[in-house]
Design a protein around this motif. Structure first.
Motif, short mmCIF file in Angstrom:
data_model
loop_
_atom_site.label_atom_id
_atom_site.label_comp_id
_atom_site.label_asym_id
_atom_site.label_seq_id
_atom_site.Cartn_x
_atom_site.Cartn_y
_atom_site.Cartn_z
N LYS A 97 0.83 -1.21 0.00
CA LYS A 97 0.00 0.00 0.00
C LYS A 97 0.86 1.25 0.00
O LYS A 97 0.35 2.37 -0.07
N LYS B 59 -6.91 0.22 6.44
CA LYS B 59 -7.46 -0.29 5.17
C LYS B 59 -7.63 -1.81 5.26
O LYS B 59 -7.00 -2.46 6.10
N ALA B 60 -8.47 -2.33 4.35
CA ALA B 60 -8.65 -3.78 4.30
C ALA B 60 -7.30 -4.44 3.99
O ALA B 60 -6.45 -3.83 3.34
N SER C 285 -6.44 -4.63 -0.20
CA SER C 285 -7.19 -3.52 -0.79
C SER C 285 -6.77 -3.37 -2.24
O SER C 285 -5.59 -3.23 -2.55
#
Lengths: 457, 170
Positions: A157, B84-85, B88
């Motif tokens: 992420k 967040k998941a 994601s």
């Protein structure tokens, strides 16, 4: 039809006569002729300079990042600025090669090879800075997802991980694109060289003979690589911009960053291509191939991207005011009138005002002026990244974490070394590989020749 | 079987003579061309290049790997980042996209090697009939024919303005 008598078939066996080489081959391969003394001096200087900068880097590894000007709250300084700068430079090559190829802009043929080479070398230079910036270079592989005893993986992420994937993909694909384009030209060089060069080009040409199946597959490969590179080139600087835009630092957290960075990258990349090609054309007498028409076109590109970049600057200021967000407004005021005002005004003048000269055709076709403009753009674009990164970090939300950063000698030496590193590869490239795509120039020459006898022109 | 070589100056002559030779039933033809000319290549090889399939396979493999790798690794070492998941999708699109390009590009190169037959021939050895003039500006058309057809092919090549015709293999 009766078979011919044996004697007449034997008569037909004769050596294929040696014919004069084509003008295109001669002119372009002449660049690769035996290097002269000034060439060796230049190369020697660059190699020594790169090693000197390398020594500074080794010293930095030994002493730690403390010898860089990093100090609370600014831990992204010249190294990250220079990383972004070189990634930006890398964008022109792919734009010229891939996007102009898809648009069938034939004028790109004269400059695409050198621009592609610059792309590869610029990515290579940029990649050094990730290692230099992290300090503990021996741990830099931690960024890759590799199986390890702790069973832990990277954080996908994080924009920094995206960046790793984007830059390594870009480096790989642009090197591959350069190599595929070079294969037919290696064959040309192979047929005309002797000694170690013959061995080298024979190996690199992979037995290329311009057979129909070879050209057919090659054409398709170039088309597909162009198709893949076009979104890639747009994605790479978008991802680099997200290194900043995904954070909440005032002046960074903006959706305009991706297109703004891509335009800036093309802007600086074209300027760098001009900065390198103007001397190369002059020194090696390539005026017949790289004409004022090419420079004129590149000048227009620089003007267009300068306008986009200028629009982005204005829009950033406007949004800061229009948002009513106090932190944004303060940060922007600080950028223009704070202690770093010289950097900001250098950026504004070099990137938005000086390129306005390119509205005039006389400037675009006057080589010395164009060269000067390209230098200013290079300077301006380096300062743009300096302004974004350093000023952004030095004036965040809380006055307790405001601070000033000044580049230290080690950083400036490594910055200067990066230019020598880039130029060194390019200087070696000029003597080792055809600096203009010979077979593509020949395509144009043969087209002209085959239409000439019809008498129309 | 004998191999004849005709040297031509322009691509459209090559295309014309290939059409004529094919009409006469000569199929074992090849061209040495100094630059890419789709009209010449299409005259000899009909279907569009299969390199496209390699790109497609590479791209699909890349996008699958990109998403499978990120999702699996996030679940394999579950740690919540920024609320967040675990898996994601939006941030993983970047990885999926980059790997699509990377694998697509690499397999395109493999496709080039397979369909262009690279590396070709023995190191340092060229095919019969090849010479440096075909990496200058001439086109070379090779025709393999029966011994009794040599004279006809020779005449045909000359009829289409071949600069020279030679018998490279008797």
């Amino acid at each position: 039809m009766t078979p011919p008598p044996a004697a007449s078939v034997a008569d037909m066996i004769r050596p294929i006569p040696v014919v004069a080489d084509s003008e295109v081959n001669r002119d372009i391969l002449a660049v690769m002729d035996r290097p002269t003394m000034p060439y060796w001096l230049l190369l020697g200087f660059l190699v020594v300079f790169v090693h000197a900068a390398g020594a500074v880097w080794v010293y930095q590894v030994y002493k730690g990042l403390g010898i860089a000007g990093y100090a609370h709250p600014i831990f992204w300084g010249v190294y990250i600025v220079t990383f972004v700068f070189w990634v930006g430079i890398a964008h022109a090559g792919t734009l010229i090669s891939a996007i102009l190829y898809l648009f069938r802009s034939k004028w790109r043929n004269a400059i695409n090879r050198s621009a592609e080479a610059m792309t590869v070398f610029a990515v290579l230079t940029a990649a050094q800075f990730l290692g230099i910036h992290v300090g503990r270079i021996w741990k830099s592989y931690f960024i890759l997802p590799y199986p390890n005893q702790r069973g832990l993986w990277v954080n996908f992420k994080s924009p920094l991980v995206w960046d790793t994937f984007a830059i390594s993909t870009y480096g790989t694909i642009s090197a591959l694109f350069l190599f595929v384009g070079l294969i037919p030209d290696f064959a040309i060089a192979r047929d005309r060289s002797t000694g170690w060069r013959k061995l080298l080009y024979t190996a690199l040409a992979l037995g290329w003979q311009g057979k129909s199946n070879q050209w057919k597959a090659w054409n398709r490969t170039v088309l597909h690589l162009s198709g893949l590179c076009t979104p890639l080139v747009l994605s790479v600087h978008s991802v680099v911009s997200w290194d900043f835009a995904m954070s909440i630092v005032p002046t960074w957290h903006a959706t305009i960053f991706a297109p703004y960075f891509v335009a800036g990258a093309i802007f600086s990349g074209f300027a760098m291509v001009l900065t390198m090609m103007i001397p190369v054309r002059r020194i090696f007498g390539l005026e017949a191939y790289i004409t004022d028409y090419h420079f004129d076109n590149m000048g227009k590109f620089i003007l267009l991207t300068s306008l986009i970049v200028g629009y982005s600057y204005v829009m950033e200021f406007f949004i800061a005011w229009y948002s009513g967000n106090e932190f944004e407004q303060t940060a922007w005021w600080y950028r223009v009138f704070g202690p770093y005002w010289i950097s900001t005004w250098t950026m504004l003048v070099c990137n938005t005002m000086i390129p306005q000269l390119l509205w005039f055709k006389r400037v675009r076709t006057h080589v010395p002026t164009l060269f000067a403009v390209s230098i200013f753009v290079n300077i301006g674009m380096w300062f743009e990244r300096y302004v974004i990164i350093v000023i952004g970090l030095s004036h965040e939300y809380d006055p307790a974490v405001w601070g000033i950063y000044t580049p230290r000698p080690a950083e400036l030496m490594i910055l200067a070394g990066s230019f020598a590193f880039f130029a060194m590869f390019f200087v070696i490239f000029i003597k080792l590989f055809p600096v203009i795509a010979v077979s593509e120039m020949k395509e144009l020459a043969i087209h002209r020749k085959s239409h000439a006898p019809e008498g129309a022109h | 079987m004998p191999l004849l070589l005709g040297v031509f100056e322009t691509p459209h002559r090559v295309v014309e003579v290939i059409g004529r030779l094919r009409n006469r039933g000569y199929e074992d033809l090849d061209v040495f061309s100094p630059a890419p000319f789709p009209e010449v290549e299409n005259a000899l090889i009909d279907p569009p290049s299969r390199v496209r399939l390699w790109t497609l396979i590479g791209g699909l493999a890349g996008v699958t790997t990109g998403f499978a790798m990120t999702i699996w690794m996030s679940l394999d070492w579950p740690i919540v980042v920024g609320g967040k998941a675990l898996a994601s999708i939006p941030p993983y699109v970047v990885i999926g996209f980059e790997l699509t390009i990377l694998f697509g590009g690499l397999l395109t190169l493999v496709g080039l090697a397979v369909h262009a037959g690279l590396p070709h021939g023995k190191f340092g050895k060229n095919d019969a009939g090849y010479s440096a003039r075909f990496s200058a500006e001439d086109f070379g058309l090779t025709v393999r024919c029966k011994e009794r057809d040599v004279v006809e092919v020779d005449a045909l090549l000359r009829a289409f303005n071949a600069k020279e015709v030679s018998l490279v293999e008797p």
